[in-house]
Design an enzyme around this catalytic site. Structure first.
Site, PDB file in Angstrom:
ATOM      1  N   TYR A   7      41.248  27.716 -37.137  1.00 10.12           N
ATOM      2  CA  TYR A   7      41.162  27.698 -35.670  1.00 10.12           C
ATOM      3  C   TYR A   7      39.747  28.041 -35.209  1.00 10.12           C
ATOM      4  O   TYR A   7      39.303  29.187 -35.331  1.00 10.12           O
ATOM      5  CB  TYR A   7      42.158  28.682 -35.044  1.00 10.12           C
ATOM      6  CG  TYR A   7      43.607  28.412 -35.392  1.00 10.12           C
ATOM      7  CD1 TYR A   7      44.067  27.116 -35.615  1.00 10.12           C
ATOM      8  CD2 TYR A   7      44.524  29.451 -35.491  1.00 10.12           C
ATOM      9  CE1 TYR A   7      45.388  26.869 -35.940  1.00 10.12           C
ATOM     10  CE2 TYR A   7      45.854  29.211 -35.812  1.00 10.12           C
ATOM     11  CZ  TYR A   7      46.270  27.914 -36.038  1.00 10.12           C
ATOM     12  OH  TYR A   7      47.582  27.678 -36.357  1.00 10.12           O
ATOM     13  N   HIS A  21      48.658  26.692 -44.973  1.00 15.71           N
ATOM     14  CA  HIS A  21      48.534  26.062 -43.658  1.00 15.71           C
ATOM     15  C   HIS A  21      48.693  24.532 -43.719  1.00 15.71           C
ATOM     16  O   HIS A  21      47.863  23.847 -44.270  1.00 15.71           O
ATOM     17  CB  HIS A  21      47.166  26.424 -43.077  1.00 15.71           C
ATOM     18  CG  HIS A  21      47.025  26.158 -41.614  1.00 15.71           C
ATOM     19  ND1 HIS A  21      45.930  26.570 -40.891  1.00 15.71           N
ATOM     20  CD2 HIS A  21      47.830  25.526 -40.722  1.00 15.71           C
ATOM     21  CE1 HIS A  21      46.067  26.202 -39.632  1.00 15.71           C
ATOM     22  NE2 HIS A  21      47.219  25.550 -39.507  1.00 15.71           N
TER      23      HIS A  21
HETATM   24  P1  NAD Z   1      51.700  26.317 -27.416  1.00 18.64           P
HETATM   25  O1  NAD Z   1      52.855  25.413 -27.278  1.00 18.64           O
HETATM   26  O2  NAD Z   1      51.948  27.755 -27.585  1.00 18.64           O
HETATM   27  O3  NAD Z   1      50.742  26.025 -26.162  1.00 18.64           O
HETATM   28  C1  NAD Z   1      49.530  26.675 -25.995  1.00 18.64           C
HETATM   29  C2  NAD Z   1      48.855  26.192 -24.723  1.00 18.64           C
HETATM   30  O4  NAD Z   1      49.632  26.598 -23.600  1.00 18.64           O
HETATM   31  C3  NAD Z   1      47.476  26.827 -24.532  1.00 18.64           C
HETATM   32  O5  NAD Z   1      46.660  25.921 -23.810  1.00 18.64           O
HETATM   33  C4  NAD Z   1      47.793  28.033 -23.672  1.00 18.64           C
HETATM   34  O6  NAD Z   1      46.673  28.491 -22.984  1.00 18.64           O
HETATM   35  C5  NAD Z   1      48.870  27.477 -22.763  1.00 18.64           C
HETATM   36  N1  NAD Z   1      49.790  28.485 -22.194  1.00 18.64           N
HETATM   37  C6  NAD Z   1      50.350  29.563 -22.815  1.00 18.64           C
HETATM   38  N2  NAD Z   1      51.163  30.233 -21.971  1.00 18.64           N
HETATM   39  C7  NAD Z   1      51.137  29.552 -20.804  1.00 18.64           C
HETATM   40  C8  NAD Z   1      51.787  29.743 -19.560  1.00 18.64           C
HETATM   41  N3  NAD Z   1      52.642  30.746 -19.358  1.00 18.64           N
HETATM   42  N4  NAD Z   1      51.546  28.849 -18.562  1.00 18.64           N
HETATM   43  C9  NAD Z   1      50.694  27.799 -18.765  1.00 18.64           C
HETATM   44  N5  NAD Z   1      50.044  27.567 -19.925  1.00 18.64           N
HETATM   45  C10 NAD Z   1      50.269  28.430 -20.931  1.00 18.64           C
HETATM   46  O7  NAD Z   1      50.820  25.756 -28.643  1.00 18.64           O
HETATM   47  P2  NAD Z   1      49.965  26.450 -29.779  1.00 18.64           P
HETATM   48  O8  NAD Z   1      48.976  27.426 -29.239  1.00 18.64           O
HETATM   49  O9  NAD Z   1      49.459  25.342 -30.620  1.00 18.64           O
HETATM   50  O10 NAD Z   1      51.038  27.229 -30.656  1.00 18.64           O
HETATM   51  C11 NAD Z   1      51.164  28.630 -30.634  1.00 18.64           C
HETATM   52  C12 NAD Z   1      50.575  29.288 -31.862  1.00 18.64           C
HETATM   53  O11 NAD Z   1      51.358  28.972 -33.004  1.00 18.64           O
HETATM   54  C13 NAD Z   1      49.154  28.870 -32.224  1.00 18.64           C
HETATM   55  O12 NAD Z   1      48.202  29.566 -31.429  1.00 18.64           O
HETATM   56  C14 NAD Z   1      49.122  29.211 -33.681  1.00 18.64           C
HETATM   57  O13 NAD Z   1      48.925  30.609 -33.835  1.00 18.64           O
HETATM   58  C15 NAD Z   1      50.538  28.836 -34.145  1.00 18.64           C
HETATM   59  N6  NAD Z   1      50.643  27.448 -34.658  1.00 18.64           N
HETATM   60  C16 NAD Z   1      50.589  27.260 -35.991  1.00 18.64           C
HETATM   61  C17 NAD Z   1      50.653  25.973 -36.511  1.00 18.64           C
HETATM   62  C18 NAD Z   1      50.590  25.763 -37.993  1.00 18.64           C
HETATM   63  O14 NAD Z   1      50.579  26.725 -38.744  1.00 18.64           O
HETATM   64  N7  NAD Z   1      50.538  24.554 -38.475  1.00 18.64           N
HETATM   65  C19 NAD Z   1      50.758  24.868 -35.662  1.00 18.64           C
HETATM   66  C20 NAD Z   1      50.837  25.097 -34.306  1.00 18.64           C
HETATM   67  C21 NAD Z   1      50.781  26.391 -33.807  1.00 18.64           C
END
Ligand code: NAD
Length: 324
Positions: free
Chosen positions: A64, A129
């Site tokens: 990231y 990952h």
């Molecule tokens: P998410 O679905 O959590 O969306 C994140 C987005 O939504 C960001 O732009 C954030 O600023 C926004 N957001 C968060 N809360 C909000 C709210 N209340 N209102 C409006 N916008 C809001 O997607 P993500 O960040 O990709 O997934 C969460 C976490 O999961 C990642 O940060 C990561 O740590 C993990 N993840 C891991 C993998 C993997 O291992 N392959 C893949 C995806 C995500």
């Protein structure tokens, strides 16, 4: 001075690990500027606010922002001055901005680099990952045994695997010794538009693995401001989510809140990992969890949004390499 965390958020057990994760987890990919620029001030303030609102689980990866997320999370956690056992940190290995490398040599080096960036002596969970981009047989025969050595060395407490296609999890879990994998992290498969993880939960339970569900907002699809340019969804899926967000706004509702409530409602998921980059977002997501705990789901709005999303329900996108 930092006030002690108020455990107002529900804690849920993570498989057989003995860990108890806050039902809302802090996804730190936004701290790597993955969804747009985030200042150091906002990054630290978000993590601190999350901890003070009872979020005890923080997830990052060297991938990231090309290590930026790990560095920012490390800085922010340090400012908490909290005992190390009060928060749970997961990071990942095998995926880097330079590419994928799940070799024993690389992942063994990777954890030392991650620990230095995070300013920690150990991480609670180290996850391979996005394993669909590697050889799954290498994950089974080389990567996970290497991670077991890191466990014995005390650098990590538990082992996980992450990915988009669900069948990669069963491929690995059916081939490793029982207990070798403690956790799976699935993403974009337990949100209003795609709930395919649900049918997979009994299998995961039978394997004794803990389940983390990430991206409840479908990586920005289920937000008022919409997804980032790099989002891999089809134009059709993007348009349907946009229509759902507009519908909610017109009704005085918030699509992200509804999406959080939807994802949080299944207690077999230990933590719903949402990416956050501001105190305001932390507050909104904690409030959604509190509201569902007190009042249950907003069924009326949910059924309207589900109807809008019905034509694209469970639509996903390709991820990974063809496995032989
Ligand atoms: P998410 O679905 O959590 O969306 C994140 C987005 O939504 C960001 O732009 C954030 O600023 C926004 N957001 C968060 N809360 C909000 C709210 N209340 N209102 C409006 N916008 C809001 O997607 P993500 O960040 O990709 O997934 C969460 C976490 O999961 C990642 O940060 C990561 O740590 C993990 N993840 C891991 C993998 C993997 O291992 N392959 C893949 C995806 C995500």
């Amino acid at each position: 001075m930092e006030s002690s965390p108020r455990h107002i958020l529900g804690l849920r057990p993570l498989g057989n690990t003995g860990l108890k994760l806050s039902c809302v987890g802090f996804g730190a990919s936004p701290l790597g500027n993955v969804f747009g620029l985030v200042s150091e001030h906002d990054a630290i303030a978000s993590v601190r606010h999350a901890f003070n609102r009872g979020i005890n689980f923080f997830d990052t990866s060297p991938y990231y922002g090309g290590t930026l997320s790990e560095k920012m999370l490390g800085k922010a956690l340090k400012t908490l001055e909290a005992p190390r056992d009060k928060y749970i940190v997961s990071t990942k290995c095998g995926r880097y901005v330079e590419g994928f490398d799940f070799s024993a040599e690389r992942v063994t080096k990777s954890i030392d680099e991650s620990l230095a960036r995070l300013q920690l002596d150990y991480v609670d969970i180290l996850q391979c990952h996005d394993i669909e981009f590697g050889s799954l047989d290498q994950i089974v025969n080389e990567t996970i045994p290497a991670l077991q050595k890191l466990k014995e060395a005390g650098k990590i407490r538990f082992i996980g695997i992450t990915g988009l296609p669900l069948d990669v999890f069963s491929y690995v879990l059916d081939r490793v010794p029982p207990g070798a994998v403690d956790v799976i992290l699935s993403y974009c498969h337990y949100s209003i538009n795609d709930s395919t993880l649900e049918d997979f939960l009994p299998y995961l339970k039978s394997k004794g693995v803990g389940v983390i569900s990430a991206s409840p907002l479908a990586m920005g699809l289920l937000t008022e401001s919409g997804p980032p340019d790099w989002h891999p969804a089809s134009p059709e899926l993007k348009a349907a989510c946009q229509a759902a967000a507009t519908y909610c706004k017109e009704k005085g509702k918030n699509i992200s809140k509804l999406a959080m409530e939807y994802s949080l409602s299944n207690k077999d998921i230990s933590s719903v990992l949402v990416g956050m980059n501001s105190v305001r977002q932390v507050e909104a997501n904690v409030a959604a969890a509190m509201e569902i705990a007190t009042f249950g789901k907003d069924r009326e709005s949910l059924s309207k949004v589900e109807a809008i999303l019905a034509p694209v329900k469970n639509q996903t996108w390709p991820s990974g390499i063809q496995q032989s």
